[in-house]
Write an enzyme that holds these catalytic residues in place. Sequence first.
Site, PDB file in Angstrom:
ATOM      1  N   LYS A 153      -6.788  22.711  -4.704  1.00  0.00           N
ATOM      2  CA  LYS A 153      -6.008  23.408  -5.743  1.00  0.00           C
ATOM      3  C   LYS A 153      -5.097  22.473  -5.178  1.00  0.00           C
ATOM      4  CE  LYS A 153      -4.354  27.917  -5.539  1.00  0.00           C
ATOM      5  NZ  LYS A 153      -3.570  29.192  -6.227  1.00  0.00           N
ATOM      6  N   HIS A 183     -11.133  29.070  -4.420  1.00  0.00           N
ATOM      7  CA  HIS A 183     -11.766  29.855  -3.605  1.00  0.00           C
ATOM      8  C   HIS A 183     -11.573  31.640  -4.269  1.00  0.00           C
ATOM      9  CE1 HIS A 183      -7.396  31.238  -2.980  1.00  0.00           C
ATOM     10  NE2 HIS A 183      -7.712  31.757  -2.984  1.00  0.00           N
ATOM     11  N   ASP A 240       0.385  28.538 -10.737  1.00  0.00           N
ATOM     12  CA  ASP A 240       0.127  29.388  -9.480  1.00  0.00           C
ATOM     13  C   ASP A 240      -1.475  29.927  -9.464  1.00  0.00           C
ATOM     14  OD1 ASP A 240      -0.471  29.415  -6.050  1.00  0.00           O
ATOM     15  OD2 ASP A 240       0.435  31.271  -6.551  1.00  0.00           O
ATOM     16  N   HIS A 245      -6.958  30.539 -10.976  1.00  0.00           N
ATOM     17  CA  HIS A 245      -8.258  32.036 -10.481  1.00  0.00           C
ATOM     18  C   HIS A 245      -8.412  33.007 -11.625  1.00  0.00           C
ATOM     19  CE1 HIS A 245      -6.834  30.449  -6.716  1.00  0.00           C
ATOM     20  NE2 HIS A 245      -5.912  31.160  -7.342  1.00  0.00           N
TER      21      HIS A 245
END
Length: 505
Positions: A153, A183, A240, A245
């Site tokens: 990413k 991750h 971000d 995520h």
Amino acid sequence: MEKPENQLLVIFGASGDLTKRKLIPSLFELFLRRLLPDKFLILGAARSSFTDEEYRLMQKKGIIESQGKRLPEEREVDAFLELVHYFSFDPSDCTQYPRLKERIAGLQLEASLPDNVVYYLATPPLLYKPIAECLKKNQMNKSGGWRRIVVEKPFGTDLKSALQLNNFLRSAFGEKEIYRIDHYMGKETVQNILVLRFSNGIFEPLWNRNYVDRIEISATETLGIENRGKYYESAGALRDMIQNHLMELMAFIAMEPPAMFDPESIRDEITKVFRSLHPAAPHDVIRGQYTEGVAEGENVRGYRSEKDVAAGSVTETYVAMRFFIDNWRWGGVPFYFCTGKRLAEKSSEIVIHFKSTPQHFFTGECTGTSCNQLVIRIQPDEGISLRFGLKVPGAGFEVKQVSMDFRYDSLSGDTLPDAYERLLLDVMLGDSTLYSRSDALVASWEFIDPLLREWESAAKRNLFFYSAGSEGPEEGLALLQKTEECCGKCGEASAVNDHDEVFSE
Ligand code: NDP
């Protein structure tokens, strides 16, 4: 446990921080657990000049630092490092790839490896396109065995760039050969969401709009942007943290049970969730930026005074948002995301708030709002808590909220594996369950992109400031309706929702 087929792993950008701090230490852990292929080599590639020995020495330091107090046996580290080689070249120059191809073939011959290669792009994103193009130009995207490519990413900075990047990669590799890594998906608790939901019969009947009042997904940090000003100025908290995520976490919580437990069935369900997202209303998205303040007992500077940040920057370091999923399971249930830097607490968790009882017979806690929450903690400790009300001993019927806690490390005698360990093993095995598929990625950007466009047109008007070390801007807390009985780390959402109104927008 299944072992991957014999293969070679080529890491582009191998002189960088990610390789030293995460990739090589995780591969070392897999080596210790005897999970690497029987025949396996790692080839680090970057522009910096190192001999194999110099490169191994650098990575040895990374391995030792990553182990903290658990000092590894030196002979184990040395045995592992014998698998590691280094190749100096410029990955943006296609004319240098024939040399790389030759080196790969040489290593394969030396170690009798089949022609199975994973390319791991641990480089700045601007290199993804030239690397994919050069691999194709030099016929290094095809083989007698197989090829896989792992892309770190950020995967695009908006819908358009994500589509372009997909096209570049797809022109050289098939979708099944592309592994887009996040991750967060490698964390044990995140995978455990699937097991919690789909191996237990007790949650499924409650996992819907009839019993769930609201869901909060938060990831808060006490740290600022450290030395990543250059990157952060072009990213911001929405790109971000949320686009990747938090949206992946939300998909695991919201998805339907897959028809089968295989990568494509699971990724089909994730894509369906993203496609069912109702566009977020602009007034339901609050962005903030930290100013100077006190974080963890120290005076810290504001975002605009950080290194490589513009004096008048309007990049957000905080986002709180509310949104809805237009489907039969979740229609009308508000979902909340909250993320930020330089906040009061470091924590990542998902809080599922169940609806209140129709009558409140007792005094004490749980009289106004529901006492029942399922909390899935991802950081700082991985675990799950179920909260409910019980009677305080003694006279009367006073209720106290109690918590049944499970810490994930109690299941493992050892420390929990790092997320990269799991994800590296999966790509070597060819299991893409925990990697993003292109259609899901595009659908997630389709949800995020209008917010970016909205902010571009009203950059200053919509930015709220908060002191470093606080809980975020007041406007964000108001959206999340923080109350005294707060449960989520970004504040508790309102018990009374106006979601029907928003749902029908
Ligand atoms: P770095 O900035 O450390 O870059 C990695 C390597 O890429 C450098 O050592 C450099 O090696 C090479 N490189 C840099 N710029 C160029 C260029 N213009 N042309 C050719 N080579 C270049 O990155 P990280 O290791 O921190 O991260 C790698 C990727 O992983 C990034 O996409 C990042 O966003 C992502 N990521 C990183 C995380 C981390 O913790 N570091 C966490 C999550 C994602 P050399 O000069 O020797 O060629």
